[in-house]
Design a protein around this motif. Sequence first.
Motif, short mmCIF file in Angstrom:
data_model
loop_
_atom_site.label_atom_id
_atom_site.label_comp_id
_atom_site.label_asym_id
_atom_site.label_seq_id
_atom_site.Cartn_x
_atom_site.Cartn_y
_atom_site.Cartn_z
N THR A 224 0.81 -1.23 0.00
CA THR A 224 0.00 0.00 0.00
C THR A 224 0.84 1.27 0.00
OG1 THR A 224 -0.15 -0.29 2.41
CG2 THR A 224 -2.02 -1.02 1.10
N ARG A 225 2.10 1.16 0.38
CA ARG A 225 2.96 2.35 0.52
C ARG A 225 3.13 3.07 -0.81
NH1 ARG A 225 7.20 0.29 3.50
NH2 ARG A 225 8.17 -0.52 1.61
N HIS A 226 3.34 2.32 -1.90
CA HIS A 226 3.61 2.97 -3.19
C HIS A 226 2.41 3.75 -3.69
CE1 HIS A 226 7.57 1.33 -3.53
NE2 HIS A 226 7.14 0.10 -3.44
N ALA A 227 1.20 3.24 -3.44
CA ALA A 227 0.00 3.96 -3.86
C ALA A 227 -0.12 5.28 -3.09
CB ALA A 227 -1.24 3.10 -3.63
N LEU A 228 0.23 5.26 -1.83
CA LEU A 228 0.18 6.49 -1.02
C LEU A 228 1.25 7.48 -1.48
CD1 LEU A 228 -0.43 4.72 2.38
CD2 LEU A 228 -1.94 6.44 1.38
N LYS A 229 2.42 6.97 -1.81
CA LYS A 229 3.48 7.85 -2.29
C LYS A 229 3.08 8.51 -3.61
CE LYS A 229 7.75 6.37 -1.97
NZ LYS A 229 9.04 5.68 -2.29
N ASP A 230 2.52 7.71 -4.52
CA ASP A 230 2.06 8.27 -5.80
C ASP A 230 0.99 9.33 -5.59
OD1 ASP A 230 3.77 6.59 -7.18
OD2 ASP A 230 2.23 5.10 -7.64
N ALA A 231 0.13 9.14 -4.59
CA ALA A 231 -0.95 10.09 -4.33
C ALA A 231 -0.42 11.47 -3.94
CB ALA A 231 -1.87 9.56 -3.23
N LEU A 232 0.74 11.51 -3.33
CA LEU A 232 1.30 12.80 -2.90
C LEU A 232 1.59 13.73 -4.07
CD1 LEU A 232 3.82 11.65 -0.15
CD2 LEU A 232 1.69 12.89 0.19
N ILE A 233 1.99 13.15 -5.21
CA ILE A 233 2.40 13.95 -6.36
C ILE A 233 1.24 14.80 -6.88
CG2 ILE A 233 3.47 13.85 -8.64
CD1 ILE A 233 5.23 12.90 -6.30
N HIS A 234 0.00 14.40 -6.61
CA HIS A 234 -1.16 15.14 -7.09
C HIS A 234 -1.26 16.53 -6.48
CE1 HIS A 234 -3.39 12.01 -9.41
NE2 HIS A 234 -2.62 11.21 -8.70
N ASN A 235 -0.55 16.77 -5.39
CA ASN A 235 -0.62 18.07 -4.73
C ASN A 235 0.26 19.13 -5.40
OD1 ASN A 235 -2.18 17.56 -2.06
ND2 ASN A 235 -0.81 15.81 -2.30
N LEU A 236 1.12 18.71 -6.27
CA LEU A 236 2.07 19.64 -6.88
C LEU A 236 1.52 20.14 -8.20
CD1 LEU A 236 5.25 17.58 -6.08
CD2 LEU A 236 4.32 19.49 -4.78
N ASP A 237 2.30 21.00 -8.85
CA ASP A 237 1.94 21.43 -10.19
C ASP A 237 1.87 20.19 -11.09
OD1 ASP A 237 1.85 24.14 -9.56
OD2 ASP A 237 4.01 24.31 -9.74
N SER A 238 1.33 20.34 -12.27
CA SER A 238 1.17 19.19 -13.16
C SER A 238 2.51 18.48 -13.35
CB SER A 238 0.64 19.64 -14.51
OG SER A 238 1.64 20.37 -15.22
N LEU A 239 2.45 17.19 -13.60
CA LEU A 239 3.67 16.43 -13.83
C LEU A 239 4.44 16.99 -15.01
CD1 LEU A 239 2.31 12.85 -13.20
CD2 LEU A 239 4.12 13.97 -11.90
N GLU A 240 3.74 17.50 -16.00
CA GLU A 240 4.41 18.10 -17.15
C GLU A 240 5.28 19.28 -16.71
OE1 GLU A 240 3.23 20.63 -21.17
OE2 GLU A 240 1.84 19.10 -20.43
N VAL A 241 4.74 20.14 -15.86
CA VAL A 241 5.50 21.30 -15.37
C VAL A 241 6.68 20.84 -14.53
CG1 VAL A 241 5.40 23.32 -13.86
CG2 VAL A 241 3.54 22.87 -15.48
N GLN A 242 6.44 19.86 -13.64
CA GLN A 242 7.52 19.35 -12.80
C GLN A 242 8.63 18.74 -13.65
OE1 GLN A 242 6.28 16.90 -9.37
NE2 GLN A 242 4.19 17.44 -9.96
N TYR A 243 8.22 17.95 -14.66
CA TYR A 243 9.21 17.32 -15.52
C TYR A 243 10.04 18.36 -16.27
CZ TYR A 243 11.21 15.20 -19.66
OH TYR A 243 12.08 14.85 -20.66
N GLN A 244 9.38 19.38 -16.82
CA GLN A 244 10.11 20.43 -17.54
C GLN A 244 11.15 21.08 -16.64
OE1 GLN A 244 7.74 23.19 -20.05
NE2 GLN A 244 6.03 21.82 -19.67
N ARG A 245 10.73 21.39 -15.41
CA ARG A 245 11.65 22.05 -14.47
C ARG A 245 12.83 21.14 -14.14
NH1 ARG A 245 8.02 23.17 -11.10
NH2 ARG A 245 8.42 21.67 -9.44
N TRP A 246 12.54 19.86 -13.93
CA TRP A 246 13.60 18.89 -13.62
C TRP A 246 14.58 18.77 -14.79
CZ3 TRP A 246 14.83 14.35 -16.19
CH2 TRP A 246 15.70 13.47 -15.53
N ALA A 247 14.06 18.63 -16.01
CA ALA A 247 14.92 18.45 -17.19
C ALA A 247 15.82 19.66 -17.40
CB ALA A 247 14.07 18.19 -18.43
N LEU A 248 15.26 20.86 -17.20
CA LEU A 248 16.07 22.07 -17.33
C LEU A 248 17.15 22.11 -16.25
CD1 LEU A 248 13.26 24.67 -18.11
CD2 LEU A 248 15.06 23.94 -19.69
#
Length: 380
Positions: free
Chosen positions: A131-155
């Motif tokens: 159950t831990r991984h499902a809870l960890k994945d749920a946390l990411i929903h609180n941030l900006d879209s994954l697309e925005v996060q990914y762009q920032r990370w790649a840069l």
Amino acid sequence: MTVQFYINKFQALKPDKSSGHAKPHKVCLLLAVIEQIEQGFITTNKVIYNDNLKSRFTYYFEQLQQGNDKDTPYLPFYHLQTSGFWHLDVKPEYQEEFSALKAASNSNISRYVSFAYFDEELFDYLKSPATRHALKDALIHNLDSLEVQYQRWALSIGKSEKTVKNYVGALKGSISNWLYDAGISKENVLSIGSYAQYSVVASKALQIEEFRAKNTTGNGMYSAALKSYQSFLADVTQVNVKDDIDKILNDENTTATEKSTLVNTRIGQGAFRDKLIQYWQGCALTRYNKMQFLIASHIKPWASADDKERLDPNNGLLLLANIDKAFDLGYITFTEKGKIVISPYLDDYQVLGISKNMGVNLNQQHQDYLAYHREVTFKK
């Protein structure tokens, strides 16, 4: 309460958006705590506000922070009380003073609070890999879209804006369409936040005939985009570190003391980091000496090293987080005399604070490790 109840709670943390973006503090603290539960540092339902927790908060914060976000772990430690599942055990003699607090600080959290604790059911779910991984994945929903996060990370790892734009376009455009047409996935690839789920989808994408044809004519751009987003998800959720630690803990030929030493080394703590701090006295490349911003990095990668090499401080550099990432991914390396070598695949390396006239001071014991890094890890 069911695990779905807590998944919903994790998805609804309501981060502060007063700066125009979702501040990552609550997510980072919970990721740090979950990591400590995974690795056996937290075995009872007590989360102590100590240097170990603050260090791991900083790791995740550096991945997700934006703009003028401040590295302040005491704020989520205090404000997570509003979630309903996070509680603070206040020392009896400070109950009145704590209830009168108008603002949290690093000092008053350390002074007034013995520890934090979860709802008992939630703590049980966090201890279970099922159950831990499902809870960890749920946390990411609180941030900006994954697309925005990914762009920032790649840069942040030196990809140019043009490259990032091409990758994003490929991931949410052509690749998502090919997956849909093949009946594999109906999701926009950039909406997948689970590393495990994405890895399955990505492996199937590589087998699609149209993907393979376009990837060949596009000089590998589509496969590079797939791999880049996978690296982003692995980085945020520390998948590779967890796998390495699981191998240590399951090794029947390693004593409990040796396991503890190796686990601490893998996550950049303990004697290995202390020895690198003592040797380098700051970032090996820039000489920056604020230790909380520096990463203990292996020269010969952890996965390729034996246990002796993993603990050898000569197999280590102390680097600023952004430079550590470039070194770890093979975008920079060093000659025998310590001069920096920059990969032709690292776009816009200047934005990482890297220049061609940089270098490190090496001893003879560093040479074999760096030779391996140049030949195997470095992207030529």
